[in-house]
Motif scaffolding. Structure first.
Motif, PDB file in Angstrom:
ATOM      1  N   ASP A 173       3.425  -3.895  -7.066  1.00  0.00           N
ATOM      2  CA  ASP A 173       2.935  -3.268  -5.567  1.00  0.00           C
ATOM      3  C   ASP A 173       1.397  -4.134  -5.716  1.00  0.00           C
ATOM      4  O   ASP A 173       1.035  -4.325  -4.883  1.00  0.00           O
ATOM      5  N   LEU A 174       0.451  -3.685  -6.895  1.00  0.00           N
ATOM      6  CA  LEU A 174      -0.745  -4.117  -7.511  1.00  0.00           C
ATOM      7  C   LEU A 174      -0.731  -5.487  -7.204  1.00  0.00           C
ATOM      8  O   LEU A 174      -1.513  -6.169  -6.185  1.00  0.00           O
ATOM      9  N   VAL A 175      -0.180  -6.218  -7.696  1.00  0.00           N
ATOM     10  CA  VAL A 175       0.134  -7.661  -7.618  1.00  0.00           C
ATOM     11  C   VAL A 175       0.201  -7.735  -6.168  1.00  0.00           C
ATOM     12  O   VAL A 175      -0.558  -9.292  -5.230  1.00  0.00           O
ATOM     13  N   ALA A 176       1.750  -7.089  -5.402  1.00  0.00           N
ATOM     14  CA  ALA A 176       1.557  -7.744  -4.274  1.00  0.00           C
ATOM     15  C   ALA A 176       0.375  -7.289  -2.901  1.00  0.00           C
ATOM     16  O   ALA A 176       0.277  -8.630  -2.041  1.00  0.00           O
ATOM     17  N   ALA A 177       0.043  -6.383  -3.385  1.00  0.00           N
ATOM     18  CA  ALA A 177      -1.302  -6.139  -2.673  1.00  0.00           C
ATOM     19  C   ALA A 177      -2.408  -7.079  -2.410  1.00  0.00           C
ATOM     20  O   ALA A 177      -3.360  -7.189  -1.481  1.00  0.00           O
ATOM     21  N   GLY A 178      -2.767  -7.516  -3.098  1.00  0.00           N
ATOM     22  CA  GLY A 178      -3.489  -8.695  -3.886  1.00  0.00           C
ATOM     23  C   GLY A 178      -5.050  -7.922  -4.550  1.00  0.00           C
ATOM     24  O   GLY A 178      -6.100  -8.938  -5.201  1.00  0.00           O
ATOM     25  N   TRP A 179      -4.669  -6.887  -5.225  1.00  0.00           N
ATOM     26  CA  TRP A 179      -5.543  -5.947  -5.612  1.00  0.00           C
ATOM     27  C   TRP A 179      -5.824  -6.024  -7.810  1.00  0.00           C
ATOM     28  O   TRP A 179      -6.395  -4.431  -7.775  1.00  0.00           O
ATOM     29  N   SER A 180      -4.872  -6.388  -8.145  1.00  0.00           N
ATOM     30  CA  SER A 180      -4.754  -6.781  -8.955  1.00  0.00           C
ATOM     31  C   SER A 180      -5.721  -7.739 -10.435  1.00  0.00           C
ATOM     32  O   SER A 180      -6.151  -7.425 -11.188  1.00  0.00           O
ATOM     33  N   GLY A 181      -6.284  -8.854  -9.845  1.00  0.00           N
ATOM     34  CA  GLY A 181      -6.580  -9.248 -10.178  1.00  0.00           C
ATOM     35  C   GLY A 181      -5.831 -10.684 -10.825  1.00  0.00           C
ATOM     36  O   GLY A 181      -6.696 -11.702 -11.584  1.00  0.00           O
ATOM     37  N   ALA A 182      -4.940 -11.065 -10.646  1.00  0.00           N
ATOM     38  CA  ALA A 182      -3.751 -12.094 -11.183  1.00  0.00           C
ATOM     39  C   ALA A 182      -3.911 -13.350  -9.981  1.00  0.00           C
ATOM     40  O   ALA A 182      -3.607 -13.132  -9.100  1.00  0.00           O
ATOM     41  N   LEU A 183      -3.755 -14.619 -10.831  1.00  0.00           N
ATOM     42  CA  LEU A 183      -3.288 -15.569 -10.468  1.00  0.00           C
ATOM     43  C   LEU A 183      -2.421 -15.604  -9.808  1.00  0.00           C
ATOM     44  O   LEU A 183      -2.343 -15.643  -8.127  1.00  0.00           O
ATOM     45  N   LEU A 205       0.787  -1.120   0.289  1.00  0.00           N
ATOM     46  CA  LEU A 205      -0.104   0.113  -0.222  1.00  0.00           C
ATOM     47  C   LEU A 205       0.816   1.427  -0.056  1.00  0.00           C
ATOM     48  O   LEU A 205       0.296   2.487  -0.189  1.00  0.00           O
ATOM     49  N   LEU A 206       1.840   0.717   0.774  1.00  0.00           N
ATOM     50  CA  LEU A 206       2.639   2.326   0.953  1.00  0.00           C
ATOM     51  C   LEU A 206       2.782   2.598  -0.941  1.00  0.00           C
ATOM     52  O   LEU A 206       3.814   3.716  -0.945  1.00  0.00           O
ATOM     53  N   GLY A 207       3.930   1.511  -1.476  1.00  0.00           N
ATOM     54  CA  GLY A 207       3.881   1.389  -3.107  1.00  0.00           C
ATOM     55  C   GLY A 207       3.081   2.462  -3.798  1.00  0.00           C
ATOM     56  O   GLY A 207       3.456   3.564  -4.594  1.00  0.00           O
ATOM     57  N   LEU A 208       2.083   1.914  -3.418  1.00  0.00           N
ATOM     58  CA  LEU A 208       0.374   2.476  -3.696  1.00  0.00           C
ATOM     59  C   LEU A 208       0.575   4.176  -3.832  1.00  0.00           C
ATOM     60  O   LEU A 208       0.325   4.838  -4.752  1.00  0.00           O
ATOM     61  N   GLU A 209       0.544   4.177  -2.593  1.00  0.00           N
ATOM     62  CA  GLU A 209       0.492   5.322  -2.253  1.00  0.00           C
ATOM     63  C   GLU A 209       1.775   7.121  -2.694  1.00  0.00           C
ATOM     64  O   GLU A 209       1.820   7.617  -3.689  1.00  0.00           O
ATOM     65  N   ARG A 210       2.674   5.591  -3.512  1.00  0.00           N
ATOM     66  CA  ARG A 210       3.895   6.792  -3.601  1.00  0.00           C
ATOM     67  C   ARG A 210       3.995   7.173  -5.363  1.00  0.00           C
ATOM     68  O   ARG A 210       3.730   8.431  -5.519  1.00  0.00           O
ATOM     69  N   TYR A 211       3.194   5.566  -5.630  1.00  0.00           N
ATOM     70  CA  TYR A 211       2.421   6.174  -7.230  1.00  0.00           C
ATOM     71  C   TYR A 211       1.847   6.779  -7.132  1.00  0.00           C
ATOM     72  O   TYR A 211       1.619   8.230  -8.068  1.00  0.00           O
ATOM     73  N   LEU A 212       0.590   6.843  -6.244  1.00  0.00           N
ATOM     74  CA  LEU A 212      -0.621   7.388  -6.893  1.00  0.00           C
ATOM     75  C   LEU A 212      -0.159   9.379  -6.920  1.00  0.00           C
ATOM     76  O   LEU A 212      -0.332  10.177  -7.450  1.00  0.00           O
ATOM     77  N   TYR A 213       0.436   9.755  -5.375  1.00  0.00           N
ATOM     78  CA  TYR A 213       1.258  11.312  -5.157  1.00  0.00           C
ATOM     79  C   TYR A 213       2.007  11.785  -6.104  1.00  0.00           C
ATOM     80  O   TYR A 213       2.471  12.567  -5.916  1.00  0.00           O
ATOM     81  N   SER A 214       2.655  10.500  -6.778  1.00  0.00           N
ATOM     82  CA  SER A 214       3.394  11.116  -7.787  1.00  0.00           C
ATOM     83  C   SER A 214       3.152  11.696  -8.592  1.00  0.00           C
ATOM     84  O   SER A 214       4.249  12.913  -9.378  1.00  0.00           O
ATOM     85  N   GLY A 215       1.830  12.199  -9.175  1.00  0.00           N
ATOM     86  CA  GLY A 215       1.424  12.826 -10.403  1.00  0.00           C
ATOM     87  C   GLY A 215       0.152  12.746 -10.515  1.00  0.00           C
ATOM     88  O   GLY A 215      -0.918  11.648 -10.608  1.00  0.00           O
ATOM     89  N   GLN A 216      -0.868  13.137 -11.366  1.00  0.00           N
ATOM     90  CA  GLN A 216      -1.866  13.206 -11.849  1.00  0.00           C
ATOM     91  C   GLN A 216      -1.887  11.959 -13.001  1.00  0.00           C
ATOM     92  O   GLN A 216      -0.972  12.060 -14.106  1.00  0.00           O
ATOM     93  N   HIS A 217      -3.235  10.592 -12.398  1.00  0.00           N
ATOM     94  CA  HIS A 217      -2.729   9.560 -13.933  1.00  0.00           C
ATOM     95  C   HIS A 217      -4.083   9.721 -14.256  1.00  0.00           C
ATOM     96  O   HIS A 217      -5.538   9.755 -13.587  1.00  0.00           O
ATOM     97  N   ARG A 218      -4.722   9.326 -15.245  1.00  0.00           N
ATOM     98  CA  ARG A 218      -5.763   8.578 -15.653  1.00  0.00           C
ATOM     99  C   ARG A 218      -5.708   7.686 -15.836  1.00  0.00           C
ATOM    100  O   ARG A 218      -5.117   6.615 -16.248  1.00  0.00           O
ATOM    101  N   PHE A 219      -7.303   6.844 -15.788  1.00  0.00           N
ATOM    102  CA  PHE A 219      -7.787   5.411 -15.921  1.00  0.00           C
ATOM    103  C   PHE A 219      -8.405   5.475 -16.096  1.00  0.00           C
ATOM    104  O   PHE A 219      -9.600   5.903 -16.886  1.00  0.00           O
TER     105      PHE A 219
END
Length: 455
Positions: free
Chosen positions: A230-240, A19-33
């Motif tokens: 980081d998403l995969v490690a958090a379990g939030w990526s939907g990866a097997l 989660l800390l890694g994802l926070e750093r990514y999201l606060y590094s700039g604006q992202h469009r999804f």
């Protein structure tokens, strides 16, 4: 600081460092999804058909929804990708709206982004897929929400049934341009609530979203490789993504492939997996899938039958030894996959089974620890392990899961532990007569470790 407000969420993750890694990514700039709203009533391997889509910006400047519209308003792609292995609902080529064809969400998302890039659309940094249970659980925090297209307010209790009724029945005569207006109105209203959370709503809302991500009701894919890891490690990526030393994998994917479109409403599913371990380290398994569709029908012709294409993904090297199967294939996941089509009508109960041989189910040595989870206590004399991952598919209701593992004669079970993989919640297991058993709703991916001593 918003990052300080996120701190209480870290206990919801077994691996809060991700989660800390994802926070750093999201606060590094604006992202469009791309924001995909998946309807689980029209079930697909990633959770549901995305009937509507949006563009959302997230970053230091906050959260903003730029676009939200019917997915059929998108232009046609120019790639003309062929239909993948398995049975699809269209017969020409793989459209963007139908590209959630693989249960492994990163596999589907990469194809979606290729198609998106061919349609002259704005550049994006990834995809966020949400489903109806996500909105339902947010309504538990927000309370009832009204939209112009419905004379009844949407609540956590009526959302799934009421929204499908408005779209499929009440607005059915308005064509593709009109029937999705209720979904668009609801999405915009929910987003407005997210943008103006009160202090008393912030934490319960974030807890609701984190729980939805743990349960795969929210799945995320980003093009930044570090953030994706980081998403995969958090379990939030939907990866097997089975952890190290996994010896057995079971991932069951269901999909509505034929009319009626909303056939997954009021369908209960159960999964019974019986494993017999052998002295040579292999295993013989029997999987029984159970489907029951209620006789209740609130959508008329849109919900008279569950036309299901079920795929069972297994660990590498697994071979079929029996059971009812229409196809054996290796799809884009790279895993041995066994598929069957079946129909479940109103009030019907249908079962199907698959028997397989897993050549490397028991391995020497204690299983490697899973980050954030505490496994069986290693034993100097316990030199073997069996590790099973059962993957969850996002659905309207949790699938019932039961597992039994029969140990070879003369072998001893030293320890057995099971967890919900994302939250780290420990699940009770039972050891009796050289058999380990587990029964639980499949609300998240489930991990089962059995530590063994051989004679």
């Amino acid at each position: 600081d918003a990052r300080d407000r996120l701190a209480p969420l870290r206990p919801l993750l077994a691996r809060s460092d991700a989660l800390l890694g994802l926070e750093r990514y999201l606060y590094s700039g604006q992202h469009r999804f791309i924001l995909l709203a998946q309807n689980n009533a029209q079930l697909r391997p990633t959770g549901g058909l995305p009937g509507t889509y949006g563009l959302v910006e997230i970053g230091p400047d906050g959260l903003r929804l730029d676009t939200f519209a019917d997915i059929y308003t998108l232009p046609n792609d120019t790639l003309n990708l062929p239909i993948p292995d398995g049975r699809q609902v269209n017969s020409r080529h793989l459209f963007f709206r139908a590209a959630g064809w693989w249960m492994d969400f990163p596999t589907s998302a990469e194809v979606m982004l290729r198609l998106w890039g061919s349609m002259d659309q704005p550049q994006v940094d990834g995809i966020i897929a949400i489903d109806l249970p996500t909105i339902r659980d947010l309504l538990k925090v927000f309370g009832p929400i009204r939209v112009p297209e419905s004379d009844t307010a949407f609540t956590a209790e009526n959302l799934i049934e009421r929204l499908n009724y408005v779209v499929q029945v009440e607005l059915s005569g308005q064509g593709l341009d009109g029937k999705k207006t209720a979904v668009v109105s609801l999405a915009r209203t929910v987003m407005e609530r997210l943008l103006r959370l009160g202090d008393d709503e912030f934490l319960p809302t974030m807890e609701s979203l984190a729980s939805s991500a743990n349960d795969k009701h929210i799945q995320l894919y980003v093009t930044d490789p570090d953030a994706q890891a980081d998403l995969v490690a958090a379990g939030w990526s939907g990866a097997l993504n089975p952890p190290a030393d996994t010896t057995d994998l079971l991932a069951v994917s269901n999909a509505v492939i034929a009319p009626p479109a909303k056939g997954n409403l009021d369908v209960a599913k159960a999964l019974d997996y019986a494993v017999t371990l052998n002295d040579d380290g292999s295993a013989d398994t029997r999987l029984t899938l159970d489907y029951r569709k209620s006789a209740r029908n609130v959508l008329g012709r849109f919900n008279t039958q569950f036309s299901n294409y079920v795929r069972v993904h297994r660990a590498a090297g697994t071979t079929r030894t029996g059971g009812a199967v229409d196809e054996s294939l290796t799809d884009a996941t790279g895993l041995p996959t066994f598929a069957r089509s079946l129909d479940v009508g109103l009030g019907e109960h249908v079962t199907t089974d698959l028997r397989t041989h897993v050549p490397d189910a028991v391995r020497a040595g204690a299983a490697a620890p899973v980050p954030g989870l505490s496994g069986p206590v290693p034993d100097a004399t316990a030199a073997w392990h069996y590790r099973l991952v059962v993957a969850r598919q996002a659905d309207l209701v949790d699938t019932g899961l039961s597992v039994s593992v029969q140990v070879p004669k003369g072998w001893t079970v030293v320890a057995s532990t099971a967890w919900l993989r994302n939250s780290g919640e420990v699940l009770p297991t039972t050891v009796a007569d050289d058999r380990v058993t587990l029964a639980t709703p499949l609300s998240q991916d489930v991990l089962l470790d059995v530590t063994l001593r051989r004679p």
